[in-house]
Design a protein around this motif. Structure first.
Motif, short mmCIF file in Angstrom:
data_model
loop_
_atom_site.label_atom_id
_atom_site.label_comp_id
_atom_site.label_asym_id
_atom_site.label_seq_id
_atom_site.Cartn_x
_atom_site.Cartn_y
_atom_site.Cartn_z
N GLN A 1 0.86 -1.18 0.00
CA GLN A 1 0.00 0.00 0.00
C GLN A 1 0.89 1.24 0.00
OE1 GLN A 1 -2.46 -0.35 3.47
NE2 GLN A 1 -3.60 -2.10 2.70
N LYS A 2 1.19 1.75 -1.16
CA LYS A 2 2.12 2.87 -1.26
C LYS A 2 1.48 4.12 -0.67
CE LYS A 2 5.00 0.23 -3.40
NZ LYS A 2 6.17 -0.28 -2.69
N GLY A 3 2.19 4.76 0.25
CA GLY A 3 1.68 5.98 0.86
C GLY A 3 2.81 6.68 1.57
N ALA A 4 2.47 7.65 2.42
CA ALA A 4 3.48 8.41 3.13
C ALA A 4 4.25 7.50 4.08
CB ALA A 4 2.84 9.54 3.90
N VAL A 5 5.57 7.62 4.07
CA VAL A 5 6.44 6.84 4.95
C VAL A 5 6.71 7.66 6.21
CG1 VAL A 5 8.72 5.81 5.20
CG2 VAL A 5 7.50 5.64 3.02
N THR A 6 6.59 7.00 7.35
CA THR A 6 6.91 7.65 8.63
C THR A 6 8.11 6.95 9.25
OG1 THR A 6 4.62 8.29 9.04
CG2 THR A 6 6.09 8.21 10.95
N ALA A 7 9.14 7.72 9.57
CA ALA A 7 10.34 7.18 10.24
C ALA A 7 10.35 7.68 11.68
CB ALA A 7 11.60 7.63 9.52
N GLY A 8 10.64 6.79 12.61
CA GLY A 8 10.81 7.17 14.00
C GLY A 8 12.28 7.47 14.26
N LEU A 9 12.56 8.54 15.00
CA LEU A 9 13.93 8.93 15.32
C LEU A 9 14.07 9.02 16.84
CD1 LEU A 9 16.77 9.99 14.65
CD2 LEU A 9 15.77 12.28 14.40
N VAL A 10 14.97 8.23 17.41
CA VAL A 10 15.18 8.21 18.86
C VAL A 10 16.54 8.84 19.17
CG1 VAL A 10 15.36 6.77 20.92
CG2 VAL A 10 13.76 6.15 19.08
N ILE A 11 16.50 9.96 19.89
CA ILE A 11 17.69 10.74 20.24
C ILE A 11 17.88 10.67 21.75
CG2 ILE A 11 18.63 13.08 20.32
CD1 ILE A 11 18.72 11.88 17.55
N PRO A 12 19.12 10.51 22.25
CA PRO A 12 19.30 10.33 23.69
C PRO A 12 19.31 11.60 24.53
CG PRO A 12 21.40 10.08 22.57
CD PRO A 12 20.37 10.26 21.50
N ASP A 13 19.62 12.76 23.93
CA ASP A 13 19.79 13.95 24.76
C ASP A 13 19.69 15.20 23.88
OD1 ASP A 13 20.41 15.90 26.59
OD2 ASP A 13 22.48 15.27 26.91
N LEU A 14 18.52 15.80 23.82
CA LEU A 14 18.33 16.97 22.97
C LEU A 14 19.00 18.21 23.53
CD1 LEU A 14 14.64 16.50 21.79
CD2 LEU A 14 16.71 16.36 20.40
N MET A 15 19.46 18.17 24.79
CA MET A 15 20.19 19.30 25.35
C MET A 15 21.64 19.33 24.88
SD MET A 15 17.95 20.94 27.01
CE MET A 15 18.95 22.08 27.95
N ASN A 16 22.14 18.21 24.39
CA ASN A 16 23.50 18.13 23.85
C ASN A 16 23.45 18.58 22.39
OD1 ASN A 16 25.93 17.25 22.62
ND2 ASN A 16 26.17 15.62 24.12
N PRO A 17 24.17 19.65 22.02
CA PRO A 17 24.05 20.19 20.65
C PRO A 17 24.50 19.22 19.56
CG PRO A 17 25.82 21.29 21.88
CD PRO A 17 25.07 20.47 22.87
N PHE A 18 25.18 18.14 19.92
CA PHE A 18 25.58 17.15 18.92
C PHE A 18 24.35 16.51 18.27
CE2 PHE A 18 26.50 12.79 17.66
CZ PHE A 18 27.67 12.90 16.95
N PHE A 19 23.38 16.10 19.08
CA PHE A 19 22.28 15.29 18.58
C PHE A 19 21.28 16.05 17.71
CE2 PHE A 19 23.80 13.02 22.40
CZ PHE A 19 24.27 11.90 21.76
#
Length: 322
Positions: free
Chosen positions: A53-71
């Motif tokens: 069923q071709k449609g919009a693809v959703t990707a999940g992104l898990v980041i460990p620490d959004l306070m660290n400017p690296f991530f």
């Protein structure tokens, strides 16, 4: 679906109608199918469904620490590459907590067609929470996991960084390491220590309770107390390295004349501090883009990138601190 059908004594078509809440199925049969699904922890695969069923693809992104400017820079690479493909991205901050990592997988495996992210949990734990959704791990070497991955070649980076420090005459080099156990950066540091025959043992490595400037300050205080003769220090990341420079100044040590400091990550912050931070720069957006490329390959039924193509190699950026 085949296993659920076998356990419930029905056809795969009946399983499909039951789990997707379609009509034309006896209520008792539906309950028997759903009970079998619960026993087997079965969930319909968004990935498999998306292939037909071709449609919009959703990707999940898990980041460990959004306070660290690296991530956020890594996340920007993921978002840019996903947007170019017309994909949506759902982001989750795990806060460096394995329980929250598992929660993320439990939730995103129902919402996303694939998941990209940082995970400390071992492969078997991740697999139990994925529900069949493709997973791409960030900063794990492809040889360190059975899942698709994008790694950072810490060994190649530290080879450059330690050659620079040793070439400047340093023999007593300490490390401020992350608290989450020995990892590739410490292993690469120790490999170079052995290569150059430096007089370094465990007392020359101080652990940071946080991957932050404050964490670097606390660890640097302990390192200088234990090894006052240290003339150079390698920080697990740039934030920790900046903390090391702050402590050096407080204790009357000039950087780099009395103490050279080397970071790892290549944050823009390193250009703003005084003295400017010498670091092993990582192309963080490329890291995110490669992760999306891995997802695209999995969705197309292709083998994921491996070998050199699945690694990001840090580059030495020499500034004033070392």
């Amino acid at each position: 679906m085949h296993d659920v059908a076998k356990l419930a004594g029905v056809s795969r078509q009946t399983v499909s109608r039951a789990v997707n809440d379609k009509g034309e199925i006896d209520p008792a049969t539906k309950e028997r199918v759903l009970e079998a699904a619960r026993l087997l922890d079965y969930r319909p695969s968004r990935f498999a469904r998306g292939m037909v069923q071709k449609g919009a693809v959703t990707a999940g992104l898990v980041i460990p620490d959004l306070m660290n400017p690296f991530f956020p820079e890594v996340a920007a690479g993921v978002l840019e590459a996903a947007e170019q493909r017309g994909w949506q991205v759902v982001m989750w901050d795990s806060r460096i907590d394995e329980a929250r990592e598992r929660d993320a997988l439990d939730v995103l495996s129902h919402q996303a067609d694939a998941i990209v992210g940082y995970f400390r949990s071992p492969d078997d734990v991740l697999a139990r929470h994925l529900g069949g959704v493709p997973l791409v791990l960030l900063e794990r070497g492809p040889q360190q996991t059975r899942f698709a991955a994008v790694g950072i070649d810490a060994a190649a980076g530290l080879e450059q960084g330690m050659a620079h420090l040793v070439g400047a005459g340093h023999r007593r080099i300490g490390m401020l390491d992350g608290v989450h156990g020995p990892g590739p950066r410490r292993a690469a540091f120790l490999e170079q220590v052995r290569r150059y025959g430096l007089p370094v043992d465990d007392s020359w490595i101080a652990l940071c309770a946080e991957h932050s400037v404050a964490g670097g300050e606390a660890a640097m205080e302990r390192l200088l107390n234990a090894c006052p003769d240290v003339t150079a220090v390698f920080g697990f990341n740039d934030l920790i390295a900046v903390g090391a420079m702050r402590v050096a100044r407080r204790r009357g040590r000039r950087v780099p004349e009395d103490l050279a400091v080397l970071g790892f990550d290549g944050l823009s912050l390193g250009e703003l501090v005084e003295p400017a931070l010498t670091t092993l720069h990582i192309d963080k957006r490329r890291l995110g883009r490669l992760a999306v490329e891995q997802v695209a390959r999995l969705r197309a039924g292709e083998e994921p990138l491996r070998g050199a193509d699945a690694w990001v190699v840090p580059e030495l950026v020499v500034r004033t601190s070392a």
